[in-house]
Design a protein around this motif. Structure first.
Motif, PDB file in Angstrom:
ATOM      1  N   UNK A 189       0.846  -1.195   0.000  1.00  0.00           N
ATOM      2  CA  UNK A 189       0.000   0.000   0.000  1.00  0.00           C
ATOM      3  C   UNK A 189       0.879   1.243   0.000  1.00  0.00           C
ATOM      4  N   UNK A 190       0.829   2.006  -1.084  1.00  0.00           N
ATOM      5  CA  UNK A 190       1.758   3.122  -1.237  1.00  0.00           C
ATOM      6  C   UNK A 190       1.136   4.477  -0.921  1.00  0.00           C
ATOM      7  N   UNK A 191      -0.188   4.552  -0.823  1.00  0.00           N
ATOM      8  CA  UNK A 191      -0.775   5.884  -0.688  1.00  0.00           C
ATOM      9  C   UNK A 191      -0.754   6.375   0.762  1.00  0.00           C
TER      10      UNK A 191
ATOM     11  N   UNK B 150      -4.960   4.923   5.496  1.00  0.00           N
ATOM     12  CA  UNK B 150      -6.382   4.639   5.315  1.00  0.00           C
ATOM     13  C   UNK B 150      -6.595   3.615   4.203  1.00  0.00           C
ATOM     14  N   UNK B 151      -5.779   3.679   3.157  1.00  0.00           N
ATOM     15  CA  UNK B 151      -5.907   2.710   2.074  1.00  0.00           C
ATOM     16  C   UNK B 151      -5.344   1.350   2.485  1.00  0.00           C
ATOM     17  N   UNK B 152      -4.286   1.355   3.277  1.00  0.00           N
ATOM     18  CA  UNK B 152      -3.778   0.086   3.802  1.00  0.00           C
ATOM     19  C   UNK B 152      -4.826  -0.575   4.693  1.00  0.00           C
ATOM     20  N   UNK B 153      -5.516   0.228   5.461  1.00  0.00           N
ATOM     21  CA  UNK B 153      -6.546  -0.307   6.356  1.00  0.00           C
ATOM     22  C   UNK B 153      -7.678  -0.946   5.559  1.00  0.00           C
ATOM     23  N   UNK B 154      -8.050  -0.311   4.442  1.00  0.00           N
ATOM     24  CA  UNK B 154      -9.103  -0.884   3.604  1.00  0.00           C
ATOM     25  C   UNK B 154      -8.681  -2.244   3.058  1.00  0.00           C
TER      26      UNK B 154
ATOM     27  N   UNK C 297      -0.638  -6.914   4.326  1.00  0.00           N
ATOM     28  CA  UNK C 297      -0.272  -5.597   3.806  1.00  0.00           C
ATOM     29  C   UNK C 297       1.144  -5.237   4.233  1.00  0.00           C
ATOM     30  N   UNK C 298       1.909  -4.697   3.289  1.00  0.00           N
ATOM     31  CA  UNK C 298       3.183  -4.052   3.589  1.00  0.00           C
ATOM     32  C   UNK C 298       2.967  -2.553   3.422  1.00  0.00           C
ATOM     33  N   UNK C 299       3.189  -1.801   4.494  1.00  0.00           N
ATOM     34  CA  UNK C 299       2.980  -0.355   4.467  1.00  0.00           C
ATOM     35  C   UNK C 299       4.169   0.315   3.787  1.00  0.00           C
TER      36      UNK C 299
ATOM     37  N   UNK D  40       2.886   2.452  10.721  1.00  0.00           N
ATOM     38  CA  UNK D  40       2.349   1.587   9.665  1.00  0.00           C
ATOM     39  C   UNK D  40       0.908   1.161   9.947  1.00  0.00           C
ATOM     40  N   UNK D  41       0.605   0.890  11.224  1.00  0.00           N
ATOM     41  CA  UNK D  41      -0.753   0.496  11.624  1.00  0.00           C
ATOM     42  C   UNK D  41      -1.131   1.310  12.856  1.00  0.00           C
TER      43      UNK D  41
END
Length: 528
Positions: free
Chosen positions: A380-382, A385-389, A397-399, A436-437
């Motif tokens: 998730x590069x953005x 919130x997008x990683x969470x989705x 997920x890799x942040x 990251x989280x």
């Protein structure tokens, strides 16, 4: 304690550390005792410390440096270790060989910085502080992406890059091998990928803009041999680092299409390897010959790289060529897709399934992961919130948030910073303080975060010195947070970093100097 004790200023910060008082002296008579299963770590210690410090560290059953596997430390996981340095002996234990490799790097940092560089020492002896350490990483994926597609780097530099990652207990080298501007991975079934696709006639200089896009007149080329890449994999594994290869598709493939135009949507068109930066409109077609190509390439990639993860790109894929292609529109209709744009997710799913069939986990860049099957690990590069989705959807997920981990952005607004990706600075504190989280996520969402990594895209990065100036000390910050966790210890990190720069100096790293600007800038607040 570490800020006032340079010899205990370890980076990343250990989970638990206590000073025992006193010092252990290592000299030319100091030997190493490696118990069964600990021999690789002993070899690494000998190869890293021996030549630089001038110590043979010969193997001996009576050695005062003892390395041992101990199943009773199973609670420390694959990478955790316990280290006790007393006035007469050093004991390094772990449940897994990788944990011993991490402990070796701690031993290196406990030595005076001069012992990392091969600096002359008349007495032929070195002292370590007596200390007890129990250490375990916060995140299992702690990585760094190096883009060798835009600007090729010879293998001897990649080995140095790996050594610097290992010193900081980072454990993933994400190697970006292909892009519009160059193809660096040899593929026996498609030799023109490197005989044609590895060379461009010129390169864009600086950011693009109306009336100011500039080019040099220098061809740029380079490709690795399979023997070199296998050697890199082996060298990294000896240091506990996994090399994750990335082969871009279905976009970022202009170099491949310059070599094999029949793989594109306009096979009659002859293309050059792209000499600009940014997003190229040219993408792979969706006919069966393309999938045969992708399978053949990935089979050879998997033969060279044993990594459980294979990255296949997937981002920045304009679909205008598919939308204007009768063949692509026909394929979308035949597959029951809503429109040609939906071919992107279909394409990624088909290639991902091929990797899964071969026992590998596909990785793809994505905003939220909604376009990728759940077999994919999402990079998730953005932002968070997008990683969470993606995590909520069920992905691992890799942040890799661009406003906190992209090291091709400048480090400050100072005029002396090198030409970089347009955008606001990504400061040292930005990298150190980002989560990251975030804590407000649910435990289930947080558990789906594998880890994090830094990215160094090399459009504007032309030399090893520029790589290391942009990487350090920001990569130190990412290593500290991803191993140690615990947001809020910025003062402690700064104190340890001030001492750690002596190690970087000893290794000849041309890092960005620490100054008031880099040490005081407020952190970027990422959306959660």
């Amino acid at each position: 304690m570490p800020a006032s004790r340079p010899d205990l200023a370890l980076l990343p910060r250990p989970s638990r550390m206590s000073s025992l008082g006193g010092r252990l002296t290592l000299d030319r008579d100091t030997a190493v005792r490696a118990l069964p299963g600990a021999e690789p770590a002993a070899d690494l210690l000998r190869s890293l410390v021996g030549p630089a410090a001038g110590l043979p560290l010969a193997p001996s059953p009576e050695g005062r440096i003892v390395l041992a596997l101990d199943e009773q430390l199973g609670g420390l996981g694959e990478e955790g270790y316990g280290l006790t340095v007393g006035p007469q002996a050093l004991l390094l234990r772990a449940a897994h060989p990788t944990g011993l490799l991490r402990g070796v790097q701690t031993v290196r940092q406990l030595l005076p910085a001069e012992a990392l560089s091969g600096g002359a020492r008349g007495s032929g002896s070195w002292e370590l502080p007596c200390v007890e350490i129990t250490d375990i990483p916060e995140l299992p994926w702690r990585g760094s992406l190096l883009d060798v597609a835009r600007h090729f780097r010879p293998m001897d530099y990649l080995l140095r890059y790996v050594d610097l990652l290992a010193l900081h207990k980072l454990n993933v080298l994400h190697l970006h091998l292909t892009d519009d501007q160059g193809w660096r991975m040899p593929v026996d079934a498609y030799p023109r990928l490197t005989t044609v696709g590895a060379r461009r006639a010129r390169s864009q200089r600086g950011p693009e803009g109306p009336g100011r896009t500039r080019f040099d007149a220098t061809p740029h080329e380079g490709a690795y041999t399979k023997a070199e890449l296998r050697g890199l994999v082996r060298y990294a594994a000896e240091r506990g680092i996994t090399v994750v290869p990335e082969i871009e598709m279905p976009g970022h493939v202009r170099a491949a299409l310059a070599a094999y135009p029949e793989l594109g949507n306009h096979p009659e068109r002859r293309l050059e390897v792209w000499d600009r930066w940014g997003v190229c409109e040219t993408i792979l077609g969706v006919h069966e010959e393309v999938f045969a190509f992708c399978r053949a390439v990935l089979e050879e990639v998997m033969d060279v790289f044993p990594s459980p993860y294979i990255h296949i790109g997937g981002e920045e894929c304009p679909t205008s060529e598919w939308e204007s292609s009768p063949a692509a529109r026909e394929r979308a209709a035949a597959e029951g897709l809503a429109d040609p744009a939906a071919l992107h997710g279909w394409f990624m799913g088909r290639i991902g399934a091929f990797l899964v069939e071969h026992g590998r986990t596909p990785v793809g860049w994505a905003v939220s992961g909604t376009e990728l099957p759940l077999d994919f690990t999402v990079m998730a590069w953005r932002d968070a919130s997008h990683a969470r989705a993606a995590a909520r959807r069920g992905h691992r997920v890799v942040a890799a948030y661009h406003r906190t981990t992209y090291l091709d952005y400048v480090q400050s607004e100072a005029s002396f910073e090198p030409v970089a990706q347009p955008g606001d600075p990504v400061t040292l504190r930005t990298v150190h303080d980002y989560e990251p989280a975030p804590a407000e996520w649910s435990p289930e969402e947080r558990d789906r975060i594998l880890g994090t990594q830094a990215q160094l895209w090399t459009e504007y990065v032309r030399t090893p010195e520029e790589i290391e100036y942009l990487s350090y000390p920001r990569l130190c910050a990412l290593a500290d947070r991803s191993w140690s966790g615990g947001r809020g210890d910025w003062p402690g990190f700064v104190g340890r970093l001030r001492h750690h720069t002596a190690r970087l100096d000893a290794l000849g790293v041309p890092y960005r100097p620490l100054d008031a600007r880099s040490l005081a800038t407020a952190a970027y607040a990422s959306p959660s």
